[in-house]
Design a protein around this motif. Structure first.
Motif, short mmCIF file in Angstrom:
data_model
loop_
_atom_site.label_atom_id
_atom_site.label_comp_id
_atom_site.label_asym_id
_atom_site.label_seq_id
_atom_site.Cartn_x
_atom_site.Cartn_y
_atom_site.Cartn_z
N ARG A 32 39.38 35.47 37.26
CA ARG A 32 38.78 34.79 36.11
C ARG A 32 39.73 34.84 34.90
O ARG A 32 39.97 33.82 34.23
CB ARG A 32 37.44 35.45 35.75
CG ARG A 32 36.70 34.77 34.61
CD ARG A 32 35.49 35.60 34.21
NE ARG A 32 34.58 35.78 35.32
CZ ARG A 32 33.63 34.90 35.66
NH1 ARG A 32 33.51 33.77 34.97
NH2 ARG A 32 32.83 35.14 36.67
N ALA A 35 43.11 32.83 35.65
CA ALA A 35 42.88 31.38 35.60
C ALA A 35 42.79 30.90 34.15
O ALA A 35 43.35 29.86 33.78
CB ALA A 35 41.61 31.02 36.35
N LYS A 36 42.11 31.70 33.31
CA LYS A 36 41.99 31.36 31.89
C LYS A 36 43.35 31.41 31.20
O LYS A 36 43.70 30.54 30.40
CB LYS A 36 41.02 32.33 31.22
CG LYS A 36 40.70 31.98 29.77
CD LYS A 36 39.65 32.93 29.21
CE LYS A 36 39.33 32.57 27.75
NZ LYS A 36 38.32 33.50 27.18
N SER A 41 41.81 25.91 37.07
CA SER A 41 40.55 26.30 37.70
C SER A 41 40.77 27.46 38.66
O SER A 41 41.89 27.68 39.15
CB SER A 41 39.96 25.11 38.47
OG SER A 41 40.78 24.79 39.58
N ARG A 42 39.73 28.20 38.94
CA ARG A 42 39.86 29.33 39.87
C ARG A 42 40.21 28.89 41.29
O ARG A 42 41.01 29.54 41.95
CB ARG A 42 38.58 30.17 39.85
CG ARG A 42 38.40 30.92 38.53
CD ARG A 42 37.14 31.73 38.48
NE ARG A 42 37.21 32.89 39.38
CZ ARG A 42 36.23 33.77 39.52
NH1 ARG A 42 35.09 33.63 38.84
NH2 ARG A 42 36.36 34.79 40.34
N SER A 44 42.13 26.35 42.17
CA SER A 44 43.58 26.06 42.17
C SER A 44 44.38 27.35 42.12
O SER A 44 45.40 27.49 42.80
CB SER A 44 43.95 25.17 40.98
OG SER A 44 43.37 23.89 41.11
#
Length: 246
Positions: A32, A35-36, A41-42, A44
């Motif tokens: 999480r 990805a941020k 996106s998670r 990807s």
């Protein structure tokens, strides 16, 4: 062809590894957070991480996250590597050991693999096919080794995992030498890829006996093909030596 987002993410992660954002043994941030940080996106990110696992740059631990792969520092491998490099027959010794270990690994992987393992094995297979014909033969060798190791890790046998991971350098060396020889045979990629796919499918279908047979039959094929090449090379060398000197 448009580059996939996961490929771009994988390249960015590789740059971060090169720049030592993380070093060997470090645990990567949770998906999480990562990805941020990367603005993706998670799914990807997850696909990119799997690519780097299959490339041997990262490793996953069941329920424990993703880590930067550590270099093999086990000293008992060194004499085996020297033997393999100095004795041409040693590759057949390696194949005998792989026949025993990987048949067992495939058997238990079929019984014990998780959904995460399924995805990793499939990713490693896809990556191995993608690496075929790479300008650097070592890329294909590493992808091949990672596919086999993904199956062994799914067996969840700590002793087997320890042996296979510490034999990784030798396994990679074995596959590199095998590929150098095997791909001189006509149409060898097709049967090898079918064998790898059959091995994967038997594991994912939870057909333990079939998975063990598929792994062992694959290694028998590799051994017989190498022997075929060596016989041809021996005949060629004998023919050259038989030519009259000028």
């Amino acid at each position: 062809m448009k580059q996939k987002i996961s490929d771009k993410v994988a390249e960015r992660l590789q740059e971060m590894l090169k720049n030592q954002t993380w070093t060997a043994g470090d645990k990567l941030p949770p998906e999480r957070d990562l990805a941020k940080q990367l603005g993706v996106s998670r799914p990807s990110l997850r696909e990119a991480l799997q690519k780097l696992v299959c490339a041997g740059l990262l490793t996953t631990r069941h329920g424990g996250g993703t880590f930067v792969q550590e270099k093999n520092q086990v000293n008992f491998i060194d004499p085996l590597l020297n033997m393999f490099q100095e004795q041409t027959e040693a590759k057949f010794d390696v194949l005998e050991v792989r026949h025993a270990l990987e048949g067992t690994a495939a058997y238990y992987a079929a019984l014990r693999h998780t959904e995460v393992d399924r995805q990793r094995i499939q990713h490693c297979f896809d990556y191995m096919i993608e690496m075929h014909g790479s300008p650097n033969p070592l890329d294909e060798a590493k992808a091949d080794a990672q596919f086999h190791l993904a199956i062994s890790e799914a067996a969840y046998n700590p002793v087997l995992q320890h042996i296979m991971k510490n034999l990784f350098s030798l396994l990679e060396n074995s596959i590199t030498h095998n590929l150098d020889k095997l791909y001189t045979l006509p149409k060898v990629f097709e049967p090898l890829s079918h064998q790898h796919e059959r091995m994967m499918n038997k594991v994912l279908e939870r057909d333990a006996d079939g998975a063990r047979r598929a792994a062992q039959e694959h290694l028998v094929f590799v051994g017989e093909s190498l022997q075929q090449i060596e016989r041809a090379e021996s005949r060629k060398l004998h023919a050259v030596r038989s030519l009259p000197t000028l």
